[in-house]
Design a protein around this motif. Structure first.
Motif, PDB file in Angstrom:
ATOM      1  N   ALA A 166       6.980  38.052  70.993  1.00 59.50           N
ATOM      2  CA  ALA A 166       7.902  38.536  72.031  1.00 59.50           C
ATOM      3  C   ALA A 166       8.791  39.651  71.482  1.00 59.50           C
ATOM      4  O   ALA A 166       8.978  40.694  72.121  1.00 59.50           O
ATOM      5  N   ALA A 167       9.362  39.420  70.288  1.00 59.74           N
ATOM      6  CA  ALA A 167      10.276  40.407  69.714  1.00 59.74           C
ATOM      7  C   ALA A 167       9.539  41.709  69.386  1.00 59.74           C
ATOM      8  O   ALA A 167      10.068  42.801  69.610  1.00 59.74           O
ATOM      9  N   ALA A 211       8.725  43.215  78.903  1.00 55.40           N
ATOM     10  CA  ALA A 211       9.526  43.495  80.106  1.00 55.40           C
ATOM     11  C   ALA A 211      10.996  43.654  79.743  1.00 55.40           C
ATOM     12  O   ALA A 211      11.678  44.563  80.232  1.00 55.40           O
ATOM     13  N   VAL A 212      11.486  42.786  78.864  1.00 50.15           N
ATOM     14  CA  VAL A 212      12.901  42.883  78.453  1.00 50.15           C
ATOM     15  C   VAL A 212      13.139  44.227  77.752  1.00 50.15           C
ATOM     16  O   VAL A 212      14.132  44.916  78.016  1.00 50.15           O
ATOM     17  N   VAL A 245      18.708  46.442  70.517  1.00 52.94           N
ATOM     18  CA  VAL A 245      19.563  45.250  70.390  1.00 52.94           C
ATOM     19  C   VAL A 245      18.865  44.039  71.014  1.00 52.94           C
ATOM     20  O   VAL A 245      19.076  42.894  70.609  1.00 52.94           O
ATOM     21  N   ALA A 246      18.015  44.320  71.991  1.00 54.30           N
ATOM     22  CA  ALA A 246      17.318  43.223  72.685  1.00 54.30           C
ATOM     23  C   ALA A 246      16.311  42.522  71.778  1.00 54.30           C
ATOM     24  O   ALA A 246      15.941  41.380  72.048  1.00 54.30           O
ATOM     25  N   VAL A 247      15.875  43.203  70.718  1.00 50.66           N
ATOM     26  CA  VAL A 247      14.795  42.638  69.881  1.00 50.66           C
ATOM     27  C   VAL A 247      15.206  41.292  69.255  1.00 50.66           C
ATOM     28  O   VAL A 247      14.518  40.283  69.454  1.00 50.66           O
ATOM     29  N   PRO A 248      16.335  41.234  68.507  1.00 47.66           N
ATOM     30  CA  PRO A 248      16.708  39.925  67.944  1.00 47.66           C
ATOM     31  C   PRO A 248      17.085  38.911  69.023  1.00 47.66           C
ATOM     32  O   PRO A 248      16.845  37.713  68.857  1.00 47.66           O
ATOM     33  N   LEU A 249      17.651  39.402  70.128  1.00 47.13           N
ATOM     34  CA  LEU A 249      18.041  38.469  71.201  1.00 47.13           C
ATOM     35  C   LEU A 249      16.808  37.795  71.795  1.00 47.13           C
ATOM     36  O   LEU A 249      16.820  36.595  72.084  1.00 47.13           O
ATOM     37  N   VAL A 250      15.760  38.568  71.976  1.00 46.44           N
ATOM     38  CA  VAL A 250      14.508  38.005  72.502  1.00 46.44           C
ATOM     39  C   VAL A 250      13.937  36.990  71.510  1.00 46.44           C
ATOM     40  O   VAL A 250      13.487  35.907  71.902  1.00 46.44           O
TER      41      VAL A 250
END
Lengths: 422, 245
Positions: free
Chosen positions: A60-61, A146-147, A155-160
């Motif tokens: 996902a990431a 999609a995210v 920044v979304a990478v670690p959050l995902v």
């Protein structure tokens, strides 16, 4: 065909490094099982979704990172007239990412599957369960993609990654209720248990729907970005059309009933023998382990020296997988886990606790003054060594003491007057 | 060859009317779009390429080509720095409908057109500002568009870089419809066959560069000899609009 076509347009490392990581976690996650002597298909099949725990967040990431590199709205190629900006882009990107990540995951799971086949347990692989695990990785890839497309920020990478990893907690705490929607299940199946076909099918369809909805959302969002975030009704309808099945398939059944995660074989074949008045039985898939079961329990019963009143049978957990362990069932059966790694878990069966009558004791346990007796007895039963209150007694005398105090032990009425030293 | 036609196009941001009934025909060749800051040049261009929808009126692209291909080079854009130039342009070409197998040759041709052909296997992050601007132009023309729209393509470039971009665009205008917005009147003077001036929400002038230079310029207009003829003509024209702007 140029090798770059397998990764284009980004640098191969964007694909190969995450794929290698997915492969590695699948291999490491199952590696300890390669040497297990009693692998069975339910357990191996389940690994195809249980190893999602780390592989899913990685896929996902990595997909999020890919999307943020290529789909940022400020990129020179994000233009309204671009003919392939939308479905064609998503198909290519997700095609590359899914092929690599799902492929790496499948390769990582192969050694365990091959070793299970070579071990030759009854039955065969459940392709539906395996498919649900593979589709779950594809869904994680699509969600991450999609995210990344929607946020456009690294920044979304670690959050995902963290978000996908937290699914593990959802699986554990959600138990049966979470089983249809979370890739990994709350526990792994025993011999004699299997994942219901309806659950595996539902999960496959659900993950597929999530993947499709995410791909549709990413495609629509990419188009919107190119058109200055103008959201024509047509695209809104497409996204709604993709999301609605996810809602219908995924959410509505949640209000109906939580399905069983695994179902037990209703009439399993068993192999039995009786020793010292106790009936030992194993699942037919464990027929070769009947002697091992007897060897694990009989010495304890021999040390106990007298026929226990609380149970008359010791059965393989594979015959009664849904019954709780730790004590005898209502019909006097003690359940023994025969583990795939070759061990027999006598402690979980509650054998010594049952022999010592703990189940008759109040919640606070036996009287405090008798703790030393119980400690000594427990050590004696498990190891044959006389310690503590029984330190000066040989085996014959301990057996005699147990025989004399059997009623107190079974009723949890032992007092300090009964101690061997008094 | 494709004509771009705007018919009674209007647009506003909230209560601010930016474009009022703009009717304009952009013919093949290089056309410059002039206008002061905030006149609505970028808005007009974004409507032309479909990024914004006009409140009224419509835009049509007509001519010999059945479905005209459009290329757009925005004023500000990004590209992933780690990508090779050839992959960047190939990808832009593929997105614009070029067959996957044809993208690499198309990208090489586009890069050569902007004088970056010998650097096609280098990473984007190694380029200077002017080279990146030329890369943007290459991205806009890799799919061989009939219409190429460039929003201030020479802004922020040094004189030599500006000259190079100008040469590239001049070569493109021979067989395409090219529209560029700019503040740099020299760009218009040396590049454009025609020029439109956006003022007061409409195309206040539509003619050749010579017409803007000679017909409207007044030699006695104060400039102290520091203005070119085109600059003087443009300023005079803007002055004549007065409060109508």
């Amino acid at each position: 065909m140029s090798p770059r076509r397998l990764f284009w347009p980004l640098h191969p490392l964007y694909v190969l490094a995450p794929a290698a990581a997915v492969l590695l976690v699948a291999l490491v996650g199952t590696g300890q099982m390669w040497s297990w002597p009693y692998l069975h298909w339910s357990l191996t099949d389940a690994q195809w979704h249980q190893q999602f725990r780390l592989a899913g967040p990685m896929a996902a990431a990595a997909a999020t990172l890919w999307a943020t590199r290529l789909n940022r709205s400020s990129h020179v190629w994000v233009q309204p007239y671009a003919r392939r900006l939308g479905g064609a882009v998503i198909a290519r990107h997700l095609g590359i990412l899914t092929a690599w990540y799902v492929g790496a995951y499948a390769v990582g799971m192969l050694p365990l599957t091959v070793l299970t086949a070579l071990a030759g347990p009854p039955g065969g692989p459940d392709l539906q369960v395996i498919a649900s695990g593979l589709v779950a990785i594809a869904a994680a890839t699509a969600v991450g993609y999609a995210v990344g497309t929607v946020t456009g920020s690294t920044v979304a990478v670690p959050l995902v990654a963290v978000g996908a990893y937290l699914l593990d907690a959802v699986a554990v705490y959600g138990a049966n209720a979470a089983a249809p929607y979370v890739p990994q299940l709350s526990y792994e199946p025993l011999l004699g248990e299997s994942e219901p076909l309806t659950l595996a099918l539902f999960r496959t369809v659900f993950f597929l729907t999530v993947a499709t909805a995410c791909a549709g959302t990413a495609a629509a969002f990419l188009r919107w970005n190119a058109r200055g975030r103008r959201a024509p009704a047509r695209h809104a309808a497409i996204v709604a059309g993709c999301l609605m099945p996810a809602v219908i398939v995924g959410v509505i059944p949640a209000f109906a009933a939580a399905p069983a995660t695994y179902v037990a074989d209703p009439a399993p074949q068993r192999s039995c023998l009786t020793q010292r008045g106790i009936e030992y039985c194993v699942h037919s898939g464990h027929a070769a382990r009947l002697d091992q079961l007897v060897a694990a329990f009989d010495p304890v019963l021999d040390r106990y020296g007298t026929k226990p009143a609380a149970f008359t049978k010791i059965w393989d957990q594979g015959l009664l997988p849904s019954h709780p362990m730790g004590g005898p069932t209502t019909n006097g059966t003690l359940i023994a886990p025969l583990k795939a790694d070759g061990s027999v878990d006598t402690l979980s069966s509650g054998l010594t606790a049952t022999l010592l009558g703990f189940h008759s004791c109040p919640a606070t346990g036996p009287h405090e003054d008798t703790f030393a007796v119980y400690r000594g007895l427990e050590t004696y039963l498990r190891t044959g060594r006389s310690t503590g209150a029984f330190a000066n007694m040989n085996e014959r005398r301990v057996k005699q003491w147990i025989h004399n105090h059997r009623a107190q032990l079974e009723g949890c009425t032992l007092t300090d007057k009964d101690l061997p030293s008094t | 060859m494709v004509e771009v036609r705007l018919d009674s196009v209007s647009f506003r941001y909230g209560r601010k009317q930016v474009l009022r009934d703009v009717t304009w025909c952009i013919v093949p060749g290089v056309t410059g779009l002039l206008g002061e800051n905030g006149a609505g040049k970028s808005t007009l261009m974004s409507i032309l390429v479909g990024m914004r929808r006009p409140r009224s009126g419509h835009v049509s692209l007509g001519g010999s080509s059945e479905t005209p291909r459009v290329g757009f080079v925005p004023q500000r854009f990004t590209t992933p720095g780690e990508m090779r130039l050839v992959d960047t342009i190939s990808y832009a070409a593929w997105l614009n409908g070029v067959d996957r197998r044809a993208t690499a040759p198309a990208a090489q041709r586009a890069l050569e057109a902007v004088d970056l052909g010998d650097r096609s296997h280098e990473r984007v992050r190694t380029l200077s500002g002017g080279q990146r601007q030329r890369l943007g132009v290459a991205a806009g023309l890799a799919h061989d568009p009939d219409v190429l729209v460039l929003d201030e393509p020479t802004v922020g470039l040094d004189p030599s870089q500006r000259l190079r971009v100008r040469e590239v665009l001049a070569a493109l205008g021979g067989k395409r419809t090219v529209l560029l917005s700019t503040h740099v009147l020299d760009d218009v003077q040396f590049l454009c066959h025609r020029v439109g001036v956006l003022a007061g929400g409409t195309i206040a002038f539509d003619g050749t560069v010579d017409e803007l230079t000679s017909a409207l310029a007044r030699p006695e207009h104060p400039g102290g000899g520091l203005e070119s003829a085109l600059e003087r003509g443009y300023r005079t024209f803007m002055d004549t609009l007065g409060d109508d702007r």
